[in-house]
Design an enzyme around this catalytic site. Structure first.
Site, PDB file in Angstrom:
ATOM      1  N   GLU A 171       0.849  -1.205   0.000  1.00  0.00           N
ATOM      2  CA  GLU A 171       0.000   0.000   0.000  1.00  0.00           C
ATOM      3  C   GLU A 171       0.875   1.242   0.000  1.00  0.00           C
ATOM      4  O   GLU A 171       0.578   2.242  -0.656  1.00  0.00           O
ATOM      5  CB  GLU A 171      -0.932   0.008   1.228  1.00  0.00           C
ATOM      6  CG  GLU A 171      -1.956   1.133   1.233  1.00  0.00           C
ATOM      7  CD  GLU A 171      -1.519   2.427   1.911  1.00  0.00           C
ATOM      8  OE1 GLU A 171      -2.257   3.415   1.862  1.00  0.00           O
ATOM      9  OE2 GLU A 171      -0.415   2.456   2.488  1.00  0.00           O
ATOM     10  N   ASP A 200      -7.460   1.551   7.862  1.00  0.00           N
ATOM     11  CA  ASP A 200      -6.066   1.983   7.753  1.00  0.00           C
ATOM     12  C   ASP A 200      -5.861   3.099   8.782  1.00  0.00           C
ATOM     13  O   ASP A 200      -6.388   4.205   8.608  1.00  0.00           O
ATOM     14  CB  ASP A 200      -5.816   2.490   6.327  1.00  0.00           C
ATOM     15  CG  ASP A 200      -4.361   2.893   6.078  1.00  0.00           C
ATOM     16  OD1 ASP A 200      -3.533   2.784   7.005  1.00  0.00           O
ATOM     17  OD2 ASP A 200      -4.066   3.324   4.944  1.00  0.00           O
TER      18      ASP A 200
END
Ligand code: DTR
Ligand code: CA
Ligand code: ZN
Ligand code: ZN
Length: 317
Positions: A171, A200
């Site tokens: 990511e 997240d």
């Protein structure tokens, strides 16, 4: 922070009603008909979530201090999560890709059962930046999603919809793992995903309570959870499109999630509403070597871990 359907003041009657609600149907004495009911989401034990964070910290410490894409620490993190899921009865798949000349991995875990044409998916990125262990970013989301998946197994939950969980690689290199996954999903599989929930950074040390303002049903679900705790939320605005929900959203999948903030400073209005320190970043250790197990607010982690379960249960039946 359990949010039970009858309210949080647990009277004996409320407990009895809650117990009834965990069954799949109750008969209404007056009519003799059965009304479908919804199973209540479990309270996710924050101690279990923290135990996963300690394991991720140990993995980083034993592997040069990080869990970054292409590193031994990343692979060890993935193996740790996969081991827990395999033991709990999940069907796990490791999806391999290459980025910047290094091998990366996504982990996908399917809970057997539910309507295969209606998938509720929850995910978190598992990689850190190379500067640190990445415990808030994003051990926090990874551990909460793992513990929710393990709660599904503990309760032997049988949702109407099919549950899928994912841990994304790379990511931090630009949503690489999640983009790879979405790009390689056949259109017929993509349209089966009725919602993608992203987690997240959900335990920031000076936390805010932000809800992604994307799909209205998913947003409403998280807002309801926080309303039950009497906490006002704000729409997530710290860089829309900066996490793994974006490739799903761009492919037409309804998305949502929660977030406790990164490098932006908390305002005084936010500090009044949520506590914490005005004028200080939500996460002063964002992308730094101090993003360790000390960089977590337990209350935020607990609330948001319970929010993951609340949404997974609420959206899957
Ligand atoms: N994707 C991030 C940090 C981040 C910034 N804005 C948001 C909004 C919602 C979730 C995450 C973020 C990172 O991993 O650095
Ligand atoms: Ca909890
Ligand atoms: Zn990051
Ligand atoms: Zn992140």
């Amino acid at each position: 922070m359990r949010l039970s359907v009858p309210g949080r003041g647990a009277t004996a009657a409320a407990i009895a009603v809650a117990a009834l609600l965990t069954t799949s149907a109750i008969s209404t004495a007056a009519t003799g008909t059965t009304a479908p009911t919804r199973a209540a989401a479990p309270d996710i034990p924050v101690a279990n979530v923290k135990a996963h964070l300690s394991q991720l910290q140990s993995i980083a410490s034993a592997n040069g201090g990080n869990r970054a894409h292409g590193s031994a620490g990343y692979k060890a993190s993935l193996d740790y999560i996969k081991g827990k899921l395999d033991a709990a009865g999940y069907t796990t798949t490791v999806q391999q890709f290459t980025s910047s000349g290094r091998t990366g991995y996504n982990l996908i875990a399917d809970w057997p059962g539910g309507d295969p044409n209606q998938v509720v998916m929850s995910g978190s990125h598992l990689d850190s930046v190379s500067r640190g262990a990445g415990i808030n970013d994003n051990g926090s989301g990874s551990a909460a999603v793992l513990e929710t998946a393990l709660a599904v197994s503990r309760e032997q939950y049988k949702p109407t919809k099919h549950l899928r969980f994912a841990w994304w690689g790379a990511e931090e290199l630009g949503l690489v793992g999640s983009s790879y996954h979405v790009r390689n999903l056949p259109a017929a599989e993509r349209t089966k995903i009725k919602g993608y929930l992203n987690f997240d950074m959900i335990g920031s040390p000076n936390p805010g309570y932000f809800v992604y303002d994307d799909d209205p049903t998913i947003e409403r679900t998280f807002k309801n959870y926080y309303a039950g705790l009497n906490i006002g939320t704000e729409p997530e605005r710290e860089g829309d499109g900066r996490s793994d929900h974006t490739p799903f959203k761009n492919a037409g999948v309804p998305v949502g999630g929660v977030f406790t903030g990164a490098s932006t400073a908390k305002t005084s209005a936010q500090a009044q509403k949520w506590g914490g320190t005005a004028g200080q970043a939500f996460d002063r250790c964002y992308h730094s070597s101090c993003d360790t197990t000390a960089n977590i607010n337990n209350t935020a982690l607990d609330r948001n871990s319970d929010a993951v379960a609340y949404a997974v249960w609420g959206l899957s039946q």
